[in-house]
Design a protein around this motif. Structure first.
Motif, PDB file in Angstrom:
ATOM      1  N   SER A  62      34.397   6.793 -21.005  1.00  0.00           N
ATOM      2  CA  SER A  62      33.457   6.163 -21.974  1.00  0.00           C
ATOM      3  C   SER A  62      33.147   6.735 -22.864  1.00  0.00           C
ATOM      4  O   SER A  62      32.555   6.252 -24.099  1.00  0.00           O
ATOM      5  N   PHE A  63      33.135   7.964 -23.059  1.00  0.00           N
ATOM      6  CA  PHE A  63      32.863   8.874 -24.341  1.00  0.00           C
ATOM      7  C   PHE A  63      33.803   9.949 -24.634  1.00  0.00           C
ATOM      8  O   PHE A  63      34.188  10.551 -23.773  1.00  0.00           O
ATOM      9  N   CYS A  64      34.597   9.760 -25.534  1.00  0.00           N
ATOM     10  CA  CYS A  64      35.765  10.682 -26.099  1.00  0.00           C
ATOM     11  C   CYS A  64      35.395  11.425 -27.057  1.00  0.00           C
ATOM     12  O   CYS A  64      35.003  10.998 -28.085  1.00  0.00           O
ATOM     13  N   LEU A  84      22.035  13.634 -23.325  1.00  0.00           N
ATOM     14  CA  LEU A  84      22.019  12.458 -22.225  1.00  0.00           C
ATOM     15  C   LEU A  84      23.167  11.409 -22.333  1.00  0.00           C
ATOM     16  O   LEU A  84      23.434  11.216 -23.607  1.00  0.00           O
ATOM     17  N   LEU A  85      23.950  11.438 -21.531  1.00  0.00           N
ATOM     18  CA  LEU A  85      24.993  10.152 -21.580  1.00  0.00           C
ATOM     19  C   LEU A  85      24.570   8.999 -20.701  1.00  0.00           C
ATOM     20  O   LEU A  85      24.536   9.122 -19.226  1.00  0.00           O
ATOM     21  N   MET A  88      24.227   5.373 -25.395  1.00  0.00           N
ATOM     22  CA  MET A  88      25.373   5.961 -24.982  1.00  0.00           C
ATOM     23  C   MET A  88      25.132   7.486 -24.955  1.00  0.00           C
ATOM     24  O   MET A  88      24.876   8.074 -23.949  1.00  0.00           O
ATOM     25  N   LEU A  89      25.248   8.429 -25.924  1.00  0.00           N
ATOM     26  CA  LEU A  89      24.946   9.816 -26.048  1.00  0.00           C
ATOM     27  C   LEU A  89      23.874  10.141 -27.025  1.00  0.00           C
ATOM     28  O   LEU A  89      23.523   9.656 -28.146  1.00  0.00           O
ATOM     29  N   VAL A 134      33.229  11.535 -19.514  1.00  0.00           N
ATOM     30  CA  VAL A 134      33.303  12.312 -20.706  1.00  0.00           C
ATOM     31  C   VAL A 134      34.726  12.945 -20.722  1.00  0.00           C
ATOM     32  O   VAL A 134      35.397  13.115 -20.072  1.00  0.00           O
ATOM     33  N   PHE A 135      35.428  12.636 -21.834  1.00  0.00           N
ATOM     34  CA  PHE A 135      36.842  13.272 -22.018  1.00  0.00           C
ATOM     35  C   PHE A 135      36.837  14.034 -23.466  1.00  0.00           C
ATOM     36  O   PHE A 135      36.503  13.584 -24.627  1.00  0.00           O
ATOM     37  N   LEU A 136      37.517  15.181 -23.382  1.00  0.00           N
ATOM     38  CA  LEU A 136      37.484  16.233 -24.543  1.00  0.00           C
ATOM     39  C   LEU A 136      39.118  16.310 -24.726  1.00  0.00           C
ATOM     40  O   LEU A 136      39.941  16.940 -23.894  1.00  0.00           O
TER      41      LEU A 136
END
Length: 250
Positions: free
Chosen positions: A165-167, A61-62, A1-2, A80-82
């Motif tokens: 997908s990545f929070c 890398l994602l 993932m990351l 990506v979410f922040l």
């Protein structure tokens, strides 16, 4: 993932991240804890693409894509979410207008059709109900006049609608009372998925009582200095960061 490799970052000639390495697997909840000034929020901003930071070395890398080669909107479209520690108020921009624009921009970037207004309203109302958000919040300007807890719920509402997908949760517990912490945590937990990962940045164990991490990383001096299971957060709560400061001084 990351996967983050040897990330070196500075701002205004001040080195913040010093060869940081970090891996977050698909479906994992990884917590980062550390003293003030260790670089936790900088890491979140750099992943999301905030300007002003100078990347001196390394890569992020994602799913194999180098985020450092993408603009912030491209990173968002990639998943990506922040969630900010202090969400901004935006006077003059209606909450529903903002949510619809953000959701449809993401859908367009991913090659999906825009949502019709009825479908959009249905999705928002369903997500807002789970977060116990009064409907009048959705009729106001974005975050204007919101309490700290309401702003954090609005961030989680955006996350629920965008389905990233990545929070990244940057000190989401900051300023929350017990009830707001429970509601926000339940909203995050409802989004846990084998295909979605979380990076939870916090100072305190109390958030991790609600959002239980798979791994805990200790950040100090701009790098990850220790990694362990959820019990590591309890150790930090009991002992603080004095041991890490003494190691640096030595």
């Amino acid at each position: 993932m990351l996967e983050i490799k040897n990330l070196v970052v500075q701002i205004e000639d001040k080195r913040i991240l010093n060869g940081l390495n970090l891996t977050v697997s698909k479906g994992e909840i990884a917590a980062i804890m550390g003293p003030n000034g260790s670089g936790k929020s900088t890491l979140s901003y750099v992943i999301a693409g905030k300007e002003d930071y100078e990347i001196l070395d390394g890569e992020i890398l994602l799913d194999g894509q180098n985020l450092l080669e993408m603009e912030p909107d491209q990173r968002a479209a990639a998943g990506v979410f922040l969630a900010f520690q202090y969400p901004l108020e935006i006077p003059g921009v209606g909450t529903m207008t903002f949510l619809k624009a953000a959701l449809n921009a993401q859908r367009k970037a991913r090659g999906d059709d825009e949502l019709s207004t009825p479908d959009f309203i249905k999705q928002v109302n369903a997500a807002a109900a789970k977060l116990e958000m009064p409907k009048d919040m959705l009729k106001r300007a974005l975050n204007v006049g919101f309490s700290g807890g309401e702003k954090k719920r609005m961030e989680i509402l955006q996350m629920a609608l965008l389905q990233p997908s990545f929070c990244i949760l940057d000190e989401t517990d900051s300023g929350l009372d017990i009830d707001a912490l429970r509601i926000v945590s339940e909203g995050v937990n409802s989004l846990r998925s084998p295909d979605r990962s979380f990076l939870v940045i916090t100072h305190y164990q109390r958030l991790l009582n609600h959002i239980v991490p798979d791994t805990v990383h200790v950040m100090h001096g701009g790098r990850i200095v220790r990694t362990g299971g959820k019990e590591l957060a309890l150790e930090l709560e009991a002992n603080g960061y004095a041991d890490y400061r003494e190691e640096e001084a030595a």
